[in-house]
Design a protein around this motif. Sequence first.
Motif, PDB file in Angstrom:
ATOM      1  N   PRO A  88       0.829  -1.214   0.000  1.00  0.00           N
ATOM      2  CA  PRO A  88       0.000   0.000   0.000  1.00  0.00           C
ATOM      3  C   PRO A  88       0.858   1.256   0.000  1.00  0.00           C
ATOM      4  CG  PRO A  88       0.003  -1.039   2.161  1.00  0.00           C
ATOM      5  CD  PRO A  88       0.669  -2.004   1.235  1.00  0.00           C
ATOM      6  N   ASP A  89       0.353   2.305  -0.645  1.00  0.00           N
ATOM      7  CA  ASP A  89       1.066   3.574  -0.617  1.00  0.00           C
ATOM      8  C   ASP A  89       0.558   4.424   0.540  1.00  0.00           C
ATOM      9  OD1 ASP A  89      -1.412   4.409  -1.485  1.00  0.00           O
ATOM     10  OD2 ASP A  89      -0.746   5.086  -3.463  1.00  0.00           O
ATOM     11  N   LEU A  90       1.081   5.622   0.655  1.00  0.00           N
ATOM     12  CA  LEU A  90       0.741   6.501   1.777  1.00  0.00           C
ATOM     13  C   LEU A  90      -0.751   6.814   1.796  1.00  0.00           C
ATOM     14  CD1 LEU A  90       1.533   8.292   4.159  1.00  0.00           C
ATOM     15  CD2 LEU A  90       2.064  10.114   2.507  1.00  0.00           C
ATOM     16  N   SER A 114      -3.247   5.043   0.708  1.00  0.00           N
ATOM     17  CA  SER A 114      -3.984   3.881   1.210  1.00  0.00           C
ATOM     18  C   SER A 114      -3.880   3.769   2.717  1.00  0.00           C
ATOM     19  CB  SER A 114      -3.462   2.602   0.557  1.00  0.00           C
ATOM     20  OG  SER A 114      -3.711   2.599  -0.829  1.00  0.00           O
ATOM     21  N   ARG A 115      -2.703   4.011   3.242  1.00  0.00           N
ATOM     22  CA  ARG A 115      -2.530   3.901   4.690  1.00  0.00           C
ATOM     23  C   ARG A 115      -3.280   5.006   5.419  1.00  0.00           C
ATOM     24  NH1 ARG A 115       2.795   2.674   2.941  1.00  0.00           N
ATOM     25  NH2 ARG A 115       3.518   4.784   3.483  1.00  0.00           N
ATOM     26  N   SER A 142      -5.479  -0.032   3.700  1.00  0.00           N
ATOM     27  CA  SER A 142      -4.299  -0.594   3.040  1.00  0.00           C
ATOM     28  C   SER A 142      -4.307  -2.114   3.011  1.00  0.00           C
ATOM     29  CB  SER A 142      -3.034  -0.102   3.754  1.00  0.00           C
ATOM     30  OG  SER A 142      -3.054  -0.494   5.125  1.00  0.00           O
ATOM     31  N   ARG A 152      -4.611  -1.833  -2.795  1.00  0.00           N
ATOM     32  CA  ARG A 152      -3.247  -2.062  -3.284  1.00  0.00           C
ATOM     33  C   ARG A 152      -3.217  -1.929  -4.806  1.00  0.00           C
ATOM     34  NH1 ARG A 152      -1.337  -7.543  -0.489  1.00  0.00           N
ATOM     35  NH2 ARG A 152       0.455  -7.165  -1.860  1.00  0.00           N
ATOM     36  N   ALA A 158      -3.175   1.675  -5.533  1.00  0.00           N
ATOM     37  CA  ALA A 158      -1.819   2.191  -5.317  1.00  0.00           C
ATOM     38  C   ALA A 158      -0.940   1.926  -6.538  1.00  0.00           C
ATOM     39  CB  ALA A 158      -1.209   1.554  -4.074  1.00  0.00           C
ATOM     40  N   ARG A 211      -1.960   4.442  -9.219  1.00  0.00           N
ATOM     41  CA  ARG A 211      -1.472   5.805  -8.929  1.00  0.00           C
ATOM     42  C   ARG A 211       0.013   5.926  -9.268  1.00  0.00           C
ATOM     43  NH1 ARG A 211      -5.337   5.596  -4.559  1.00  0.00           N
ATOM     44  NH2 ARG A 211      -3.849   4.605  -3.145  1.00  0.00           N
ATOM     45  N   ARG A 212       0.735   4.837  -9.048  1.00  0.00           N
ATOM     46  CA  ARG A 212       2.171   4.843  -9.362  1.00  0.00           C
ATOM     47  C   ARG A 212       2.408   5.047 -10.855  1.00  0.00           C
ATOM     48  NH1 ARG A 212       5.036  -0.501  -7.438  1.00  0.00           N
ATOM     49  NH2 ARG A 212       4.315   0.358  -5.449  1.00  0.00           N
TER      50      ARG A 212
END
Length: 408
Positions: A77-79, A81-82, A87, A93, A96, A99-100
């Motif tokens: 998970p990215d920030l 999501s957390r 997450s 996930r 995430a 988004r990347r």
Amino acid sequence: MIGPALCLDLTRLLSRVGRGQLTGVDRVERAYADWVLETDTDPRFLVRSSRGYILFGVEGARAFLNALDGKSDWPPPDLLSRLTGKSDLLRHRAEALLRRHAIARCLHANLFRLLSQHLREDTTYLNVGHSNLSEDCLRAFRANPDVQVAVLLHDAIPLDHPEFSRPEIPGHFHKMLTASQDHANLIICNSEDTRRQLVRHMSPDMAFVTAHLGLPDRVEKEPLSLGLDPDTPRFVCLGTIEPRKNHQLLLDVWAMLPESGRPHLHIVGQRGWASEEFFQRLDTHPLRGTAIFEHSDLSDGQVRTLLEGSHGLLFPTLAEGFGYPPLEAARLGVLPICSDLPVLRETVNDCAVYLDPQDAYSWLETIKKRSGDRLADEMLPAAKLPTWQAHFDTVSEALQKARAGDMV
């Protein structure tokens, strides 16, 4: 072929991450993803995520599809999501990952601005999964010059048979059809029967095209952990367990079959929405575990193993837009025993036995007779199976005509 500028909505597949095997509609969106990647050298893909829209290209699409197909893992998970506390969910996930790889992102209210900045000239937006098919989304695309919208509608069942839907679905579906009518340049139908039903609910001036869906690639057989009794005939019912699929009839039939020589029934599919009374009956049926078996997590290869060598696929559905299981069975040389519906006669033709889905006696007698047949001696009619190549050829030509204003 159509022009190179394609934008495919993958919201449906995103919503399915972590929810088991793909459904028929999911597989259509998955096939379109492969086609877009093959057709357009620089395509765009869009998803409506929990935190707004994400627009991405080839790299993001391939990474997403590889993870969806189980060829790679979803990333950590990215920030974002957390921060949202989600997450641990596979879908987040997946978000995430996208988004990347994003070309651009925006909040839901800012879709028009994102599209106006990042869509290419003469883009065709494709929505084929009944997801993200909203007034706001379609209007944002059509507000951009030279953009055309094509929507694949799979059926009109929520309007024609509201009893087979959750209470909120018919109203939502009506809004979806209204948005499609107001903003789509082309409506793609999976069958002539679907087209006839949709014309009853939409303007006859809409541009429609019928293109039968193709079958997914044939998978290799995989071993089953459950033991199959080679001396007992078996039948398979394939599809989500919900009222429209009419599993109730099969439970009635199996209760009426004589104990001596009673075949096995394998119900394959995830539980959808239905009455708790039916699930209670299935869970407590006296034949469960001896003559009736439920499988909710078989792979496609295991389903093939179960189907091959069976005495037939049972498909007592009460309403259908296309109907994949009978075609998949016919491809394997397995006899489909189907409800007598116009769409199934259109797609499966003379390769099936057709019965009244309300007449348990006709199913009982057919299953009794079929159980005594020797499969090694039979020759089933050769099935004329639809292909994705034919589907996309038809769609490509229709999109060209729609852009040129030549659709009738």
